[in-house]
Write a protein that holds these residues in place. Sequence first.
Motif, PDB file in Angstrom:
ATOM      1  N   GLN A 171       0.869  -1.175   0.000  1.00  0.00           N
ATOM      2  CA  GLN A 171       0.000   0.000   0.000  1.00  0.00           C
ATOM      3  C   GLN A 171       0.913   1.235   0.000  1.00  0.00           C
ATOM      4  OE1 GLN A 171      -2.241  -0.156   3.666  1.00  0.00           O
ATOM      5  NE2 GLN A 171      -0.487  -0.740   4.909  1.00  0.00           N
ATOM      6  N   SER A 173       0.404   3.621   2.072  1.00  0.00           N
ATOM      7  CA  SER A 173       0.312   4.191   3.427  1.00  0.00           C
ATOM      8  C   SER A 173       1.670   4.363   4.138  1.00  0.00           C
ATOM      9  CB  SER A 173      -0.649   3.358   4.279  1.00  0.00           C
ATOM     10  OG  SER A 173      -1.900   3.278   3.626  1.00  0.00           O
ATOM     11  N   GLN A 176       2.888   7.825   4.461  1.00  0.00           N
ATOM     12  CA  GLN A 176       2.383   8.670   5.558  1.00  0.00           C
ATOM     13  C   GLN A 176       3.408   8.690   6.683  1.00  0.00           C
ATOM     14  OE1 GLN A 176      -1.345   7.705   7.379  1.00  0.00           O
ATOM     15  NE2 GLN A 176      -2.372   7.199   5.448  1.00  0.00           N
ATOM     16  N   ARG A 199       0.786  -6.747  -4.642  1.00  0.00           N
ATOM     17  CA  ARG A 199       0.199  -7.801  -3.788  1.00  0.00           C
ATOM     18  C   ARG A 199       0.196  -9.121  -4.538  1.00  0.00           C
ATOM     19  NH1 ARG A 199      -4.896  -4.615  -0.956  1.00  0.00           N
ATOM     20  NH2 ARG A 199      -3.637  -2.833  -0.362  1.00  0.00           N
ATOM     21  N   GLN A 213      -1.599   3.137  -6.298  1.00  0.00           N
ATOM     22  CA  GLN A 213      -2.452   3.737  -5.264  1.00  0.00           C
ATOM     23  C   GLN A 213      -2.138   5.220  -5.128  1.00  0.00           C
ATOM     24  OE1 GLN A 213      -2.224   1.905  -1.360  1.00  0.00           O
ATOM     25  NE2 GLN A 213      -3.985   0.617  -1.804  1.00  0.00           N
ATOM     26  N   GLU A 215      -2.273   7.916  -2.081  1.00  0.00           N
ATOM     27  CA  GLU A 215      -2.458   8.087  -0.647  1.00  0.00           C
ATOM     28  C   GLU A 215      -2.604   9.574  -0.361  1.00  0.00           C
ATOM     29  OE1 GLU A 215      -2.225   5.318   1.087  1.00  0.00           O
ATOM     30  OE2 GLU A 215      -2.486   6.183   3.067  1.00  0.00           O
ATOM     31  N   PHE A 258      -5.149   1.864  10.779  1.00  0.00           N
ATOM     32  CA  PHE A 258      -4.432   3.137  10.952  1.00  0.00           C
ATOM     33  C   PHE A 258      -5.347   4.354  11.005  1.00  0.00           C
ATOM     34  CE2 PHE A 258      -4.864   2.866   6.401  1.00  0.00           C
ATOM     35  CZ  PHE A 258      -4.506   1.549   6.101  1.00  0.00           C
ATOM     36  N   THR A 259      -6.651   4.133  10.933  1.00  0.00           N
ATOM     37  CA  THR A 259      -7.588   5.247  11.080  1.00  0.00           C
ATOM     38  C   THR A 259      -8.700   4.857  12.058  1.00  0.00           C
ATOM     39  OG1 THR A 259      -8.546   4.440   9.014  1.00  0.00           O
ATOM     40  CG2 THR A 259      -7.326   6.508   8.885  1.00  0.00           C
ATOM     41  N   GLY A 290     -10.707   4.233   0.601  1.00  0.00           N
ATOM     42  CA  GLY A 290     -10.728   4.001   2.045  1.00  0.00           C
ATOM     43  C   GLY A 290     -10.217   5.271   2.718  1.00  0.00           C
ATOM     44  N   ALA A 291     -10.712   5.562   3.910  1.00  0.00           N
ATOM     45  CA  ALA A 291     -10.292   6.820   4.540  1.00  0.00           C
ATOM     46  C   ALA A 291     -10.620   6.799   6.020  1.00  0.00           C
ATOM     47  CB  ALA A 291     -10.993   7.990   3.866  1.00  0.00           C
ATOM     48  N   ALA A 313      -6.798  10.796   6.652  1.00  0.00           N
ATOM     49  CA  ALA A 313      -6.010  10.116   5.617  1.00  0.00           C
ATOM     50  C   ALA A 313      -6.976   9.401   4.677  1.00  0.00           C
ATOM     51  CB  ALA A 313      -5.067   9.108   6.250  1.00  0.00           C
ATOM     52  N   PHE A 314      -6.503   9.180   3.498  1.00  0.00           N
ATOM     53  CA  PHE A 314      -7.316   8.411   2.543  1.00  0.00           C
ATOM     54  C   PHE A 314      -6.388   7.692   1.564  1.00  0.00           C
ATOM     55  CE2 PHE A 314      -6.867  12.763   1.010  1.00  0.00           C
ATOM     56  CZ  PHE A 314      -6.378  12.592  -0.276  1.00  0.00           C
TER      57      PHE A 314
HETATM   58  N1  DAH Z   1      -4.041   1.471   2.451  1.00  0.00           N
HETATM   59  C1  DAH Z   1      -5.423   1.094   2.303  1.00  0.00           C
HETATM   60  C2  DAH Z   1      -5.504  -0.112   1.365  1.00  0.00           C
HETATM   61  O1  DAH Z   1      -4.591  -0.366   0.653  1.00  0.00           O
HETATM   62  C3  DAH Z   1      -6.214   2.225   1.750  1.00  0.00           C
HETATM   63  C4  DAH Z   1      -6.410   3.285   2.759  1.00  0.00           C
HETATM   64  C5  DAH Z   1      -7.501   3.220   3.611  1.00  0.00           C
HETATM   65  C6  DAH Z   1      -5.485   4.290   2.928  1.00  0.00           C
HETATM   66  C7  DAH Z   1      -7.694   4.170   4.570  1.00  0.00           C
HETATM   67  C8  DAH Z   1      -5.664   5.253   3.894  1.00  0.00           C
HETATM   68  C9  DAH Z   1      -6.771   5.160   4.724  1.00  0.00           C
HETATM   69  O2  DAH Z   1      -4.806   6.239   4.107  1.00  0.00           O
HETATM   70  O3  DAH Z   1      -6.931   6.136   5.669  1.00  0.00           O
HETATM   71  O4  DAH Z   1      -6.499  -0.782   1.374  1.00  0.00           O
END
Ligand code: DAH
Length: 351
Positions: A171, A173, A176, A199, A213, A215, A258-259, A290-291, A313-314
């Motif tokens: 990911q 993420s 971040q 993956r 992705q 982020e 993480f959220t 996702g967020a 975050a998203f």
């Molecule tokens: N990293 C998550 C995924 O790969 C996606 C994601 C969800 C990123 C929520 C974010 C978050 O920063 O807050 O499924």
Amino acid sequence: MREKLLEIKENALALLEKCFDEKALCEIKVKYLGKQGELTSVLRGMRDVSQADRPKIGALVNDVRNAIETRVNELANKFAEAELNRKLQSEKIDITLPGLQVKSGTPSILEKLVEEVEEVFMSMGYDVVDGPEVEEDKFNFEMLNIPKGHPARDAQDTFYIEDEKVLLRSQTSPVQVRTMLAAGGNKPVRMICPGKTYRRDSDDATHSHQFMQIEGLVVDRIDRNISMSNLKGTLETLFKKILDDKTQVRFRPSYYQFTEPSVEVDVTCCSCKGKGCSMCKNTGWLTVCGAGIVHPNVLRNCGYDPNEWSGFAFGFGAERIAMVKYGMTDIRKLDNQTDLRETAAFDRREG
Ligand code: DAH
């Protein structure tokens, strides 16, 4: 002799009258004016002409030769000119004809989409940052509140490179974490990070072992009150700009380590505008992102005091957005687009 000369002249001019090309002209020239030509052989007979007649005959010979030569030269010029005209005609370039079109490629759909997303966020004051694709487990999971053995890891079947420590990031993420650490725990953060992720998925119409992705992370002082409504407004602005300005966004409760709270984000279906169709399985909505509000543990792990700082975050898949935007049903098309006609069709659709 005189008659002979006049006869030569007459014959030669008659032949020249019927001469229509350079080759025939050459033959006539040789026949009458050449070393073995008729005129030359007549001239050889001059010695038999009486002294008295010689000047006259001599003048006649010159006259005959001049007459033939003049006509030969005239024709030679005429033929040369005709040949030149023919060449000019055949080599003429019509500059009004349309040129040969060399088709050039265009940026891939995915590349364009990422650029559009970057522009939207840059206009809102975000930085666009990068992170490594070969990542440490620590950044990809642990510091994001996903310790070893946690079931949340199962959802992201990961390519490990070295033992359990180094991997291909599953990911974006971890960027971040890297960004917050680099900011030193005392500066606001507003960034997006587009990048490749990996993956261990089997490739099919909706899965790919490698995907893109994007982020996003915003962290600011607690008195700025960063909330779910800021997150919603931000994502609404984004999706209205890159999909359709009538797009609506809805949040559904979800779970990410993480959220907290976490949401899944749906947009109204681009194909049916929310009415319901096969693309959205008749729901009118498509899940795209996702967020959530950054988990206090993550802030703490990255050097930010959760009593002083908060953020949202998203993260979303660029391929998913491209498919939603263009009504595509096979993710593989995005990487294997070799048919320029199809790429051109996407350009047109985009208007
Ligand atoms: N990293 C998550 C995924 O790969 C996606 C994601 C969800 C990123 C929520 C974010 C978050 O920063 O807050 O499924």
